[in-house]
Design a protein around this motif. Sequence first.
Motif, short mmCIF file in Angstrom:
data_model
loop_
_atom_site.label_atom_id
_atom_site.label_comp_id
_atom_site.label_asym_id
_atom_site.label_seq_id
_atom_site.Cartn_x
_atom_site.Cartn_y
_atom_site.Cartn_z
N GLN A 1 0.81 -1.22 -0.11
CA GLN A 1 0.15 -0.09 -0.05
C GLN A 1 0.88 1.31 -0.04
O GLN A 1 0.81 2.33 -0.65
CB GLN A 1 -0.93 -0.05 1.34
N TRP B 1 0.49 3.78 -3.13
CA TRP B 1 0.19 4.98 -3.04
C TRP B 1 1.15 6.32 -3.18
O TRP B 1 1.08 7.37 -3.74
CB TRP B 1 -0.39 5.43 -1.60
N SER C 1 -2.22 6.36 3.44
CA SER C 1 -1.80 4.79 3.09
C SER C 1 -1.51 4.05 4.39
O SER C 1 -2.18 3.01 4.45
CB SER C 1 -0.39 4.75 2.08
N ALA D 1 -5.95 5.31 -3.88
CA ALA D 1 -5.05 6.10 -4.65
C ALA D 1 -5.21 6.85 -5.76
O ALA D 1 -5.20 7.97 -5.98
CB ALA D 1 -3.61 5.23 -5.17
N ILE E 1 0.17 11.81 1.57
CA ILE E 1 -0.10 10.56 0.67
C ILE E 1 0.61 9.29 1.87
O ILE E 1 -0.30 8.37 1.93
CB ILE E 1 0.51 10.44 -0.51
N TYR F 1 -5.65 0.12 -5.26
CA TYR F 1 -5.50 1.32 -6.22
C TYR F 1 -6.84 2.31 -5.76
O TYR F 1 -6.80 3.34 -6.46
CB TYR F 1 -5.68 0.73 -7.67
N GLY G 1 0.61 8.78 -6.40
CA GLY G 1 0.45 10.04 -5.74
C GLY G 1 1.38 11.02 -6.13
O GLY G 1 1.04 12.12 -6.73
#
Length: 384
Positions: free
Chosen positions: A43, A47, A209, A188, A205, A185, A51
């Motif tokens: 993750q 992300w 996550s 994200a 970000i 996803y 991101g």
Amino acid sequence: MFLMATSAVGPGFITQTTSFTVQIGAAFAFAILVSILVDFAVQMNVWRVLGVAGMRANELANTVLPGLGWVLAALVFFGGAVFNIGNISGTGLGTDAMLGLEPRTGAVISCVVAIAIFLIKRAGAALDRIVVVLGFVMIGLTIYVAVTSSPPVGEAMTQAVLPDTIDVVIITTLIGGTVGGYITYAGAHRLVDAGQTGPEHASSIARSSVMGIIVTGIMRAVLFLAILGVVHAGAALGEDNAAADAFQFAAGEVGLRMFGIIFWAAALTSVIGASYTTVSFITTQKTTPRTRNFLTVGFIIACLALFLLLGKAPTTLLIFAGALNGIILPIGFTLIVYVAWRRRDLLHRYKYPAWLLIVGVLAWLLTLWLGVESIGGLQDLWNA
């Protein structure tokens, strides 16, 4: 964060947790611990890369190698469709436990609700609020049942590091059910669509996550303890909807209705998350919201039709979907690791943390091995 977490904490998540807890008992704690560690590694990398790049996974893949994004989109679309059929079947199980409705009828009504959410104006804002509220409802009610069932916490903690049983298919299914296929996803792509991108947003970000996985991990652990307490007390759980039986054993008729609310909320938010994210793979950021919403509605209707035609038991679909997504996971994650390692130009010259890349590579190797080892078990799950 909540879109990712509630997409992961779906009916498959609840069904898998219940089924595997009944199957291997407290040793399931080890599988949960491994899956959470892998979830963090996957993750945080997915992300961070998407991101900072400011692109959806399919767009990033097409930038790296023209056409690759559509291959990834096809895989995720297939996995998302299978999972969404399972999610829709889960809404039927939820309405059955909550209101006593026949599962197929409940599934149709739930899909109408999901479609309405995508067709109303300001659907994005409504989507965010709905998944947050339903996420808190799921966590709160499950904690109540976990406390009521009085699980053997000490035994579970011991088994988390010294398990009696280690099952590769179970671990792959758990990973697939929380960050496999489209799920990793979901949040994200929502960040990308909301414009929260670029190196300047790297810290926020990263926090989002991590929080998404923490919410998912807490829910998995609490649900496991709730079911373990019931099993430890000697309850006999049926095969059709074992999780509902567990909640009813722990809290009587009220517990059954509470389970129905939890399961329906989990299923509905997963239908929303799966549909939104799967369609995001076959569109671009230039696609108008109106077109995207109509495609999403079409996807929900198609999945509902397939659910009604397949005639497969909802529990089987929900477990099979997680295992399938666990096998798809390393394919898309290969792209993420490659961009983080070799394509700094796509990350706006952002200096990618070396420790995060190393953790990502280790997780990638593990998911590759788990996916290969689990291929044989996938057929067994479908035939179950």
